[in-house]
Design a protein around this motif. Structure first.
Motif, PDB file in Angstrom:
ATOM      1  N   ARG A  58       0.801  -1.218   0.000  1.00  0.00           N
ATOM      2  CA  ARG A  58       0.000   0.000   0.000  1.00  0.00           C
ATOM      3  C   ARG A  58       0.838   1.274   0.000  1.00  0.00           C
ATOM      4  N   LEU A  59       2.124   1.166  -0.139  1.00  0.00           N
ATOM      5  CA  LEU A  59       2.972   2.349  -0.174  1.00  0.00           C
ATOM      6  C   LEU A  59       3.299   2.787  -1.598  1.00  0.00           C
ATOM      7  N   ASN A  60       2.460   2.460  -2.533  1.00  0.00           N
ATOM      8  CA  ASN A  60       2.735   2.782  -3.925  1.00  0.00           C
ATOM      9  C   ASN A  60       2.404   4.220  -4.289  1.00  0.00           C
ATOM     10  N   HIS A  61       1.510   4.869  -3.560  1.00  0.00           N
ATOM     11  CA  HIS A  61       1.027   6.188  -3.953  1.00  0.00           C
ATOM     12  C   HIS A  61       1.391   7.227  -2.909  1.00  0.00           C
ATOM     13  N   CYS A  62       2.669   7.329  -2.567  1.00  0.00           N
ATOM     14  CA  CYS A  62       3.126   8.304  -1.578  1.00  0.00           C
ATOM     15  C   CYS A  62       3.391   9.631  -2.277  1.00  0.00           C
ATOM     16  N   GLU A  63       2.853  10.695  -1.713  1.00  0.00           N
ATOM     17  CA  GLU A  63       3.003  12.005  -2.317  1.00  0.00           C
ATOM     18  C   GLU A  63       3.975  12.892  -1.559  1.00  0.00           C
ATOM     19  N   TYR A  64       4.013  12.767  -0.247  1.00  0.00           N
ATOM     20  CA  TYR A  64       4.859  13.637   0.564  1.00  0.00           C
ATOM     21  C   TYR A  64       5.666  12.809   1.543  1.00  0.00           C
ATOM     22  N   MET A  65       6.859  13.267   1.820  1.00  0.00           N
ATOM     23  CA  MET A  65       7.700  12.674   2.853  1.00  0.00           C
ATOM     24  C   MET A  65       8.067  13.794   3.825  1.00  0.00           C
ATOM     25  N   VAL A  66       7.870  13.525   5.111  1.00  0.00           N
ATOM     26  CA  VAL A  66       8.165  14.519   6.139  1.00  0.00           C
ATOM     27  C   VAL A  66       9.240  13.944   7.047  1.00  0.00           C
ATOM     28  N   PHE A  67      10.293  14.733   7.298  1.00  0.00           N
ATOM     29  CA  PHE A  67      11.341  14.317   8.223  1.00  0.00           C
ATOM     30  C   PHE A  67      10.907  14.606   9.653  1.00  0.00           C
ATOM     31  N   TRP A  68      11.165  13.659  10.535  1.00  0.00           N
ATOM     32  CA  TRP A  68      10.884  13.823  11.951  1.00  0.00           C
ATOM     33  C   TRP A  68      12.202  13.570  12.677  1.00  0.00           C
ATOM     34  N   ASP A  69      12.864  14.653  13.074  1.00  0.00           N
ATOM     35  CA  ASP A  69      14.182  14.565  13.684  1.00  0.00           C
ATOM     36  C   ASP A  69      14.064  14.498  15.199  1.00  0.00           C
ATOM     37  N   HIS A  70      14.825  13.602  15.793  1.00  0.00           N
ATOM     38  CA  HIS A  70      14.947  13.520  17.248  1.00  0.00           C
ATOM     39  C   HIS A  70      16.274  14.172  17.616  1.00  0.00           C
ATOM     40  N   LEU A  71      16.216  15.198  18.456  1.00  0.00           N
ATOM     41  CA  LEU A  71      17.404  15.953  18.830  1.00  0.00           C
ATOM     42  C   LEU A  71      17.798  15.634  20.263  1.00  0.00           C
ATOM     43  N   ASP A  75      21.054  19.890  20.589  1.00  0.00           N
ATOM     44  CA  ASP A  75      20.361  20.093  19.305  1.00  0.00           C
ATOM     45  C   ASP A  75      21.064  19.409  18.140  1.00  0.00           C
ATOM     46  N   HIS A  76      21.637  18.264  18.375  1.00  0.00           N
ATOM     47  CA  HIS A  76      22.194  17.433  17.310  1.00  0.00           C
ATOM     48  C   HIS A  76      21.192  16.320  17.015  1.00  0.00           C
ATOM     49  N   VAL A  77      21.097  15.981  15.757  1.00  0.00           N
ATOM     50  CA  VAL A  77      20.149  14.939  15.339  1.00  0.00           C
ATOM     51  C   VAL A  77      20.657  13.583  15.811  1.00  0.00           C
ATOM     52  N   THR A  78      19.860  12.884  16.614  1.00  0.00           N
ATOM     53  CA  THR A  78      20.221  11.541  17.048  1.00  0.00           C
ATOM     54  C   THR A  78      19.526  10.487  16.206  1.00  0.00           C
ATOM     55  N   ASN A  79      18.287  10.717  15.839  1.00  0.00           N
ATOM     56  CA  ASN A  79      17.525   9.810  14.972  1.00  0.00           C
ATOM     57  C   ASN A  79      16.723  10.642  13.995  1.00  0.00           C
ATOM     58  N   ARG A  80      16.610  10.154  12.793  1.00  0.00           N
ATOM     59  CA  ARG A  80      15.779  10.822  11.786  1.00  0.00           C
ATOM     60  C   ARG A  80      14.815   9.788  11.228  1.00  0.00           C
ATOM     61  N   PHE A  81      13.546  10.072  11.369  1.00  0.00           N
ATOM     62  CA  PHE A  81      12.509   9.219  10.826  1.00  0.00           C
ATOM     63  C   PHE A  81      11.836   9.942   9.664  1.00  0.00           C
ATOM     64  N   ILE A  82      11.327   9.169   8.739  1.00  0.00           N
ATOM     65  CA  ILE A  82      10.596   9.735   7.604  1.00  0.00           C
ATOM     66  C   ILE A  82       9.160   9.247   7.708  1.00  0.00           C
ATOM     67  N   LEU A  83       8.238  10.191   7.639  1.00  0.00           N
ATOM     68  CA  LEU A  83       6.821   9.856   7.666  1.00  0.00           C
ATOM     69  C   LEU A  83       6.271   9.968   6.252  1.00  0.00           C
ATOM     70  N   PRO A  84       6.009   8.859   5.584  1.00  0.00           N
ATOM     71  CA  PRO A  84       5.414   8.940   4.238  1.00  0.00           C
ATOM     72  C   PRO A  84       3.912   9.163   4.350  1.00  0.00           C
ATOM     73  N   LEU A  85       3.398  10.054   3.540  1.00  0.00           N
ATOM     74  CA  LEU A  85       1.963  10.318   3.479  1.00  0.00           C
ATOM     75  C   LEU A  85       1.436   9.665   2.211  1.00  0.00           C
ATOM     76  N   CYS A  86       0.718   8.571   2.380  1.00  0.00           N
ATOM     77  CA  CYS A  86       0.299   7.741   1.257  1.00  0.00           C
ATOM     78  C   CYS A  86      -1.211   7.540   1.286  1.00  0.00           C
ATOM     79  N   ASP A  87      -1.741   7.183   0.145  1.00  0.00           N
ATOM     80  CA  ASP A  87      -3.120   6.721   0.072  1.00  0.00           C
ATOM     81  C   ASP A  87      -3.129   5.321  -0.515  1.00  0.00           C
ATOM     82  N   SER A  88      -4.245   4.677  -0.399  1.00  0.00           N
ATOM     83  CA  SER A  88      -4.323   3.271  -0.847  1.00  0.00           C
ATOM     84  C   SER A  88      -4.387   3.146  -2.362  1.00  0.00           C
ATOM     85  N   GLY A  89      -4.610   4.223  -3.042  1.00  0.00           N
ATOM     86  CA  GLY A  89      -4.514   4.251  -4.480  1.00  0.00           C
ATOM     87  C   GLY A  89      -5.679   3.645  -5.197  1.00  0.00           C
TER      88      GLY A  89
END
Length: 89
Positions: A58-71, A75-89
């Motif tokens: 179901r990740l075939n129709h992703c339009e936006y990717m948002v970075f979610w940084d853990h500091l 204020d240094h980045v320790t983890n970076r996650f990506i939140l894909p915004l997808c629809d079922s298509g």
């Protein structure tokens, strides 16, 4: 006079089509071999994780990717996650 002009115009047009025909074919009609991943700081296999939904794809129709940084506290980045915004298509 008109026939000479038409002959020259047809010759120039034929040369232009012949010379640019391969460029049109290779750049418009064919799909380039794109890399599986790209990372500006080096090899993507060391820094990126490819997201695959093996269950129902179901990740075939992703339009936006948002970075979610853990500091951390400095204020240094320790983890970076990506939140894909997808629809079922």
């Amino acid at each position: 006079m008109f026939y000479k002009f038409a002959a020259v115009l047809a010759t120039l047009l034929a040369i232009h089509v012949y010379r640019s025909g391969w460029a049109f074919f290779h750049h418009v009609l064919t799909v380039p071999n794109l890399p599986e991943g790209y990372f500006i700081g080096g090899d993507y296999r060391d820094h990126c994780v490819i997201i695959k939904d093996e269950k129902d794809n179901r990740l075939n129709h992703c339009e936006y990717m948002v970075f979610w940084d853990h500091l951390n506290e400095e204020d240094h980045v320790t983890n970076r996650f990506i939140l894909p915004l997808c629809d079922s298509g």
